[in-house]
Design a protein around this motif. Structure first.
Motif, PDB file in Angstrom:
ATOM      1  N   VAL A 219      43.250  31.628  50.412  1.00 33.25           N
ATOM      2  CA  VAL A 219      42.452  30.440  50.100  1.00 33.25           C
ATOM      3  C   VAL A 219      41.499  30.110  51.258  1.00 33.25           C
ATOM      4  O   VAL A 219      40.327  29.778  51.035  1.00 33.25           O
ATOM      5  N   LYS A 220      41.979  30.221  52.473  1.00 32.70           N
ATOM      6  CA  LYS A 220      41.116  29.922  53.625  1.00 32.70           C
ATOM      7  C   LYS A 220      39.941  30.896  53.686  1.00 32.70           C
ATOM      8  O   LYS A 220      38.804  30.506  54.000  1.00 32.70           O
ATOM      9  N   ALA A 221      40.187  32.160  53.398  1.00 27.28           N
ATOM     10  CA  ALA A 221      39.098  33.143  53.372  1.00 27.28           C
ATOM     11  C   ALA A 221      38.097  32.796  52.282  1.00 27.28           C
ATOM     12  O   ALA A 221      36.885  32.913  52.469  1.00 27.28           O
ATOM     13  N   GLY A 222      38.601  32.353  51.141  1.00 26.64           N
ATOM     14  CA  GLY A 222      37.717  31.992  50.038  1.00 26.64           C
ATOM     15  C   GLY A 222      36.833  30.810  50.361  1.00 26.64           C
ATOM     16  O   GLY A 222      35.625  30.826  50.103  1.00 26.64           O
ATOM     17  N   PHE A 223      37.417  29.793  50.974  1.00 30.05           N
ATOM     18  CA  PHE A 223      36.655  28.592  51.309  1.00 30.05           C
ATOM     19  C   PHE A 223      35.763  28.783  52.537  1.00 30.05           C
ATOM     20  O   PHE A 223      34.913  27.936  52.812  1.00 30.05           O
ATOM     21  N   SER A 224      35.965  29.856  53.271  1.00 26.25           N
ATOM     22  CA  SER A 224      35.147  30.087  54.464  1.00 26.25           C
ATOM     23  C   SER A 224      33.704  30.455  54.122  1.00 26.25           C
ATOM     24  O   SER A 224      32.806  30.302  54.943  1.00 26.25           O
ATOM     25  N   ASN A 225      33.503  30.976  52.914  1.00 19.75           N
ATOM     26  CA  ASN A 225      32.174  31.457  52.497  1.00 19.75           C
ATOM     27  C   ASN A 225      31.658  32.572  53.399  1.00 19.75           C
ATOM     28  O   ASN A 225      30.454  32.850  53.430  1.00 19.75           O
ATOM     29  N   SER A 226      32.560  33.197  54.130  1.00 18.13           N
ATOM     30  CA  SER A 226      32.166  34.293  55.013  1.00 18.13           C
ATOM     31  C   SER A 226      32.459  35.629  54.333  1.00 18.13           C
ATOM     32  O   SER A 226      33.623  35.951  54.079  1.00 18.13           O
ATOM     33  N   LYS A 229      35.058  37.639  56.370  1.00 19.00           N
ATOM     34  CA  LYS A 229      36.450  37.181  56.260  1.00 19.00           C
ATOM     35  C   LYS A 229      37.030  37.534  54.896  1.00 19.00           C
ATOM     36  O   LYS A 229      38.190  37.937  54.788  1.00 19.00           O
ATOM     37  N   ARG A 230      36.215  37.388  53.869  1.00 16.01           N
ATOM     38  CA  ARG A 230      36.690  37.740  52.535  1.00 16.01           C
ATOM     39  C   ARG A 230      36.997  39.228  52.427  1.00 16.01           C
ATOM     40  O   ARG A 230      38.001  39.622  51.842  1.00 16.01           O
ATOM     41  N   PHE A 231      36.137  40.038  53.001  1.00 13.87           N
ATOM     42  CA  PHE A 231      36.357  41.485  52.930  1.00 13.87           C
ATOM     43  C   PHE A 231      37.614  41.885  53.698  1.00 13.87           C
ATOM     44  O   PHE A 231      38.386  42.733  53.241  1.00 13.87           O
ATOM     45  N   LYS A 232      37.845  41.261  54.865  1.00 12.68           N
ATOM     46  CA  LYS A 232      39.029  41.591  55.663  1.00 12.68           C
ATOM     47  C   LYS A 232      40.314  41.234  54.902  1.00 12.68           C
ATOM     48  O   LYS A 232      41.294  41.987  54.918  1.00 12.68           O
ATOM     49  N   VAL A 233      40.298  40.074  54.222  1.00 17.55           N
ATOM     50  CA  VAL A 233      41.475  39.689  53.432  1.00 17.55           C
ATOM     51  C   VAL A 233      41.655  40.639  52.256  1.00 17.55           C
ATOM     52  O   VAL A 233      42.760  41.083  51.954  1.00 17.55           O
ATOM     53  N   GLN A 302      41.265  48.703  44.884  1.00 14.94           N
ATOM     54  CA  GLN A 302      41.929  47.428  45.140  1.00 14.94           C
ATOM     55  C   GLN A 302      41.107  46.507  46.035  1.00 14.94           C
ATOM     56  O   GLN A 302      41.076  45.293  45.826  1.00 14.94           O
ATOM     57  N   GLU A 303      40.449  47.081  47.037  1.00 14.60           N
ATOM     58  CA  GLU A 303      39.623  46.250  47.922  1.00 14.60           C
ATOM     59  C   GLU A 303      38.531  45.540  47.122  1.00 14.60           C
ATOM     60  O   GLU A 303      38.315  44.330  47.267  1.00 14.60           O
ATOM     61  N   LEU A 304      37.851  46.284  46.264  1.00 18.11           N
ATOM     62  CA  LEU A 304      36.783  45.701  45.458  1.00 18.11           C
ATOM     63  C   LEU A 304      37.338  44.675  44.470  1.00 18.11           C
ATOM     64  O   LEU A 304      36.700  43.652  44.191  1.00 18.11           O
ATOM     65  N   ALA A 305      38.532  44.937  43.948  1.00 19.43           N
ATOM     66  CA  ALA A 305      39.141  44.013  42.991  1.00 19.43           C
ATOM     67  C   ALA A 305      39.429  42.662  43.648  1.00 19.43           C
ATOM     68  O   ALA A 305      39.128  41.599  43.076  1.00 19.43           O
ATOM     69  N   PHE A 306      39.980  42.689  44.850  1.00 17.60           N
ATOM     70  CA  PHE A 306      40.283  41.431  45.531  1.00 17.60           C
ATOM     71  C   PHE A 306      39.022  40.739  46.043  1.00 17.60           C
ATOM     72  O   PHE A 306      38.944  39.507  46.049  1.00 17.60           O
ATOM     73  N   TYR A 307      38.048  41.530  46.451  1.00 21.57           N
ATOM     74  CA  TYR A 307      36.775  40.935  46.886  1.00 21.57           C
ATOM     75  C   TYR A 307      36.108  40.243  45.697  1.00 21.57           C
ATOM     76  O   TYR A 307      35.570  39.134  45.824  1.00 21.57           O
ATOM     77  N   HIS A 308      36.169  40.873  44.532  1.00 23.39           N
ATOM     78  CA  HIS A 308      35.650  40.268  43.323  1.00 23.39           C
ATOM     79  C   HIS A 308      36.395  38.984  42.983  1.00 23.39           C
ATOM     80  O   HIS A 308      35.787  37.962  42.602  1.00 23.39           O
ATOM     81  N   LEU A 309      37.713  38.987  43.135  1.00 22.59           N
ATOM     82  CA  LEU A 309      38.522  37.815  42.838  1.00 22.59           C
ATOM     83  C   LEU A 309      38.149  36.656  43.754  1.00 22.59           C
ATOM     84  O   LEU A 309      37.975  35.516  43.297  1.00 22.59           O
ATOM     85  N   LEU A 310      37.979  36.944  45.037  1.00 24.65           N
ATOM     86  CA  LEU A 310      37.595  35.897  45.998  1.00 24.65           C
ATOM     87  C   LEU A 310      36.229  35.306  45.657  1.00 24.65           C
ATOM     88  O   LEU A 310      36.044  34.089  45.656  1.00 24.65           O
ATOM     89  N   ASN A 311      35.282  36.167  45.348  1.00 24.74           N
ATOM     90  CA  ASN A 311      33.929  35.703  45.047  1.00 24.74           C
ATOM     91  C   ASN A 311      33.853  34.941  43.727  1.00 24.74           C
ATOM     92  O   ASN A 311      33.008  34.069  43.560  1.00 24.74           O
ATOM     93  N   THR A 312      34.759  35.285  42.791  1.00 22.63           N
ATOM     94  CA  THR A 312      34.748  34.610  41.490  1.00 22.63           C
ATOM     95  C   THR A 312      35.417  33.246  41.556  1.00 22.63           C
ATOM     96  O   THR A 312      34.942  32.272  40.967  1.00 22.63           O
ATOM     97  N   LEU A 313      36.525  33.151  42.293  1.00 25.46           N
ATOM     98  CA  LEU A 313      37.261  31.894  42.351  1.00 25.46           C
ATOM     99  C   LEU A 313      36.604  30.842  43.237  1.00 25.46           C
ATOM    100  O   LEU A 313      36.719  29.640  42.983  1.00 25.46           O
ATOM    101  N   PHE A 314      35.936  31.323  44.281  1.00 22.93           N
ATOM    102  CA  PHE A 314      35.398  30.359  45.249  1.00 22.93           C
ATOM    103  C   PHE A 314      33.862  30.323  45.209  1.00 22.93           C
ATOM    104  O   PHE A 314      33.176  30.940  45.899  1.00 22.93           O
TER     105      PHE A 314
END
Length: 314
Positions: A219-226, A229-233, A302-314
């Motif tokens: 959640v913190k990575a998502g709200f960071s808008n970075s 940070k999102r890619f690292k998570v 998997q990396e792209l899937a989670f990056y997509h999830l972060l960008n979609t939710l936040f």
């Protein structure tokens, strides 16, 4: 470490009393069907029952120290056979091996035990083969079937089994158990108990796998808008085992829904959840979560899937 005495089973008095009575009167069924929600103590109770049956020193209060108890603890007792799904189901081959196992008398104990985990995943062919053993079992054979949903079993298997029902546990019981057993602070224990919905097994699994911590970092990575940070998570999450991801998606969905309830009706929000709450449409978010979860089953990146999830939710 396994629970070795039925007295230690938490808040499942009807199930425990039924088994105790069977032991006291020496009227054991040839087949027991332990049924109820996941993580409420069915398998724990099954193992405790086996200690009572096999202990060489005291069957009323198993010692945990004799040879039989030690072998049960390590799951190496020669008179106990454990079945569980192979590739999502229990097969005819496994049942045939079990039938062969039952042809010979016990080596060290009075009984031979067949413990079947996730018994509702017995396929039709295997179920019909198992039925034959349940209809005419050797006198020394005891089957223990564990199932969340016995309606998926053949009705004839259910009818030949002693049904032992387990129930969801009260939130307060789970909370106090977590505080005492794992020394969790109040807010963490309360959150785990609340989101496990009566399943002490789920609460412990979420705790042991560090899912609350992972939720907070996500959640913190998502709200960071970075993007970095999102890619690292996303990169880190891509290395998690499927069983960890299952629990993460479960807790993430609860965070979305409880955020929505907090915003709409000021419903109490779990204390150990992230300070940040979800602001979007919960239905679209939960659908996205499950789309990503299902996509991972088809070996997407998997990396792209989670990056997509972060960008979609936040």
């Amino acid at each position: 470490m396994k629970v070795k005495n039925l007295r230690e089973i938490l808040k499942q008095e009807p199930a425990v009393n039924l088994l105790k009575l069977s032991l006291q009167k020496n009227r054991l069924s040839h087949a027991y069907l332990f049924t109820g929600p996941k993580g409420v103590g069915k398998e724990t109770t099954a193992w405790a029952f086996l200690f009572h049956l096999f202990c060489e020193k005291d069957k009323e209060n198993p010692c945990g120290e004799c040879k039989a108890c030690k072998k049960i603890e390590k799951e190496i007792h020669p008179d106990i056979r454990i079945l569980y799904p192979e590739k999502k189901e229990i097969t005819i081959g496994q049942i045939r091996e079990t039938i062969y196992f039952l042809r010979y008398r016990p080596l060290e104990a009075e009984y031979k035990i067949i413990l079947i985990k996730e018994a509702d995943k017995i396929n039709l062919e295997a179920g019909n083969a198992l039925l034959k053993s349940l209809e005419e079992p050797p006198l020394y054979a005891i089957f223990i079937l564990i199932s969340e949903n016995f309606s998926k079993l053949l009705p004839t298997i259910v009818s030949r089994s002693q049904i032992v029902r387990f129930r969801s546990l009260p939130t307060e019981v789970i909370k106090e158990f977590l505080k005492k057993k794992y020394l969790f602070e109040e807010k963490v224990a309360e959150t785990l108990a609340e989101i496990s919905f009566g399943s002490i097994g789920k609460a412990v699994t979420i705790a042991e796998k560090g899912i609350l911590e992972e939720l907070n970092s996500f959640v913190k990575a998502g709200f960071s808008n970075s993007p970095l940070k999102r890619f690292k998570v996303a990169e880190r999450f891509s290395g998690f085992l499927p069983e960890v991801l299952d629990e993460f998606f479960y807790v993430l969905s609860i965070w979305v829904w409880r955020s929505y309830l907090k915003e709409k009706i000021d419903y109490p929000y779990p204390q150990a959840f992230p300070e940040e709450t979800f602001k979007g449409d919960p239905y679209l978010a939960i659908r996205t979560i499950y789309e990503v979860k299902n996509a991972l089953d088809f070996y997407v990146n998997q990396e792209l899937a989670f990056y997509h999830l972060l960008n979609t939710l936040f």
